[in-house]
Enzyme design. Structure first.
Site, PDB file in Angstrom:
ATOM      1  N   GLU A  72       1.901  -7.995   6.142  1.00  0.00           N
ATOM      2  CA  GLU A  72       2.267  -7.725   4.743  1.00  0.00           C
ATOM      3  C   GLU A  72       2.461  -9.068   4.063  1.00  0.00           C
ATOM      4  OE1 GLU A  72       2.956  -5.030   2.803  1.00  0.00           O
ATOM      5  OE2 GLU A  72       2.864  -3.326   4.180  1.00  0.00           O
ATOM      6  N   HIS A  92      -2.112  -6.195   4.274  1.00  0.00           N
ATOM      7  CA  HIS A  92      -1.463  -5.518   3.143  1.00  0.00           C
ATOM      8  C   HIS A  92      -0.613  -6.522   2.363  1.00  0.00           C
ATOM      9  CE1 HIS A  92      -2.103  -1.139   4.150  1.00  0.00           C
ATOM     10  NE2 HIS A  92      -2.435  -1.698   5.307  1.00  0.00           N
ATOM     11  N   HIS A 108      -5.309  -0.405   0.360  1.00  0.00           N
ATOM     12  CA  HIS A 108      -4.552   0.047  -0.805  1.00  0.00           C
ATOM     13  C   HIS A 108      -5.024  -0.761  -2.004  1.00  0.00           C
ATOM     14  CE1 HIS A 108      -1.058   1.640   1.894  1.00  0.00           C
ATOM     15  NE2 HIS A 108      -1.951   2.589   1.634  1.00  0.00           N
TER      16      HIS A 108
END
Length: 425
Positions: free
Chosen positions: A378, A299, A164
């Site tokens: 994350e 992430h 991303h």
């Protein structure tokens, strides 16, 4: 021939109408509405958050009080309101001063650092071009191992980051890992043992087109861009972490709207970047056995350690997740979380997703008792663009967790004391 007056008048009127119509601008397709950020309250359970994700909105962060930060287009905002959830606009997330300087690595700077690392440590570091992005950029990484130019019979690990585009700290985490594994080789016993007994592949930027776009603007970098840059029928970009074939689009964990942040693509594996990763993973099947033993997708920004599955709430799934496999994931994930202070949980405990990287790596790479144990971390941070002053502390906080994961590559089942059952020769 003489045209009667009434017909002449009619013809003149029609001609005038045609002329006026020709002067009008041609109707254009409605512009992409774009997404905006909102704070949603009232979605505190996994089921409620899954309902929120089912609208197509991107869940960016779950706050400590249970409220949820999302990125949503107008149609998704309307759908969220229909769920009875409260929604309020958040200010646009802007990068802090310094993002455009040397604090965060650009794509070009990342490639330069890889090249420098390989030049400095040629015996243990090798540059690998895994494939190309939609816009033709190289997707580049590093292989680290002793005897790096030889394909040895050693357990392999794959790390990817920045799938991303806006999740800038993930590239920094990957580069830091490359640095630790190379600079501390032959000086730190733990690092030396890891490099001597593993083959480690690290891809710092899995989505180079999106990363370049996010880091380039007329003012300063930070467009909050998430997807790749492949055009679709209504907009630009596919969410690469919703584009993988395993359970693609199955369960309300992605969007079919091209303008959505979680657009899954027109078909499974429609994005070139998705195929680059799939092709490499499949290439590591040697004599029917997958050489990769551990996979990690990095992430940000939620302080979580996650494992499959994302598409179902079930902890075990007949044929694809046994109780021992679930316990192995949970134990390793918990140990990582104890190291970095994050929350360990199955991916669907957050909310339902489908077509993700680690569901695909776990769900498809199975032969005999061999499995590719798969995780997502994350990273922490109050935003997708943490202040440059926080980079070192955020990254260093995860070093031990990533090394702990790598050490389990010899036999992940060792985490639950069942190495003799599953990993004996």
């Amino acid at each position: 021939m003489v045209i009667p007056r009434r017909f002449a008048t009619l013809i003149a009127a029609l001609a005038a109408l045609v002329m006026v119509t020709a002067m009008q601008p041609i109707a254009q397709a409605a512009p992409d509405p774009g997404s905006h950020r909102y704070l949603v309250t009232g979605a505190k359970t996994p089921q409620q958050r899954s309902g929120l994700a089912r609208t197509g909105a991107s869940i960016d962060r779950v706050r400590d009080d249970g409220s949820v930060e999302v990125s949503a287009i107008p149609a998704e905002v309307a759908a969220i309101k229909r769920l009875g959830l409260k929604l309020s606009a958040l200010p646009a997330e802007k990068p802090v001063p310094g993002l455009a300087a040397t604090s965060y690595h650009t794509y070009a700077e990342t490639l330069a650092e890889i090249d420098q690392t390989v030049a400095n440590y040629p015996q243990i570091a090798k540059k690998v071009v895994f494939g190309k992005s939609y816009q033709g950029r190289d997707i580049v990484g590093v292989k680290i191992s002793d005897n790096v130019n030889t394909d040895e019979a050693e357990p392999e690990v794959l790390y990817i980051a920045n799938i991303h585009a806006r999740e800038r700290i993930t590239d920094e985490q990957a580069l830091d890992l490359i640095g630790i594994l190379t600079k501390q080789y032959n000086s730190t016993a733990r690092i030396t043992d890891i490099v001597n007994s593993r083959e480690i592949y690290i891809i710092p930027i899995m989505n180079p087109d999106g990363q370049v776009y996010d880091m380039t603007s007329d003012t300063q970098p930070g467009r909050m861009w998430r997807k790749n840059r492949q055009p679709n029928s209504t907009s630009i970009g596919t969410d690469l972490n919703r584009n993988f074939p395993y359970k693609w689009g199955c369960c309300g964990g992605s969007s079919g709207n091209g303008s959505s942040e979680t657009y899954r693509g027109p078909s499974a594996a429609s994005a070139p970047e998705t195929n680059v990763m799939m092709n490499f993973v499949n290439s590591r099947i040697v004599n029917g056995v997958q050489q990769l033993k551990l996979f990690l997708d990095i992430h940000s920004n939620a302080k979580l350690v996650l494992w499959p599955f994302g598409y179902t709430y079930s902890n075990t799934v007949p044929g694809t997740m046994t109780s021992d496999e679930e316990a192995t994931h949970r134990t390793i994930g918990t140990q990582m979380a104890q190291s970095n202070g994050y929350t360990p949980e199955q991916s669907s405990d957050l909310y339902i997703t489908d077509g993700t990287t680690d569901d695909w790596t776990w769900g498809t790479q199975r032969s005999g008792t061999q499995r590719l144990f798969s995780f997502t971390v994350e990273l922490a941070g109050s935003s997708f663009y943490p202040p440059p002053s926080q980079i070192d502390s955020l990254v260093s906080n995860n070093r031990n967790a990533l090394l702990t994961l790598t050490e389990y590559a010899d036999c992940p089942y060792r985490a639950i004391g069942k190495q003799a059952q599953y990993c004996s020769a």
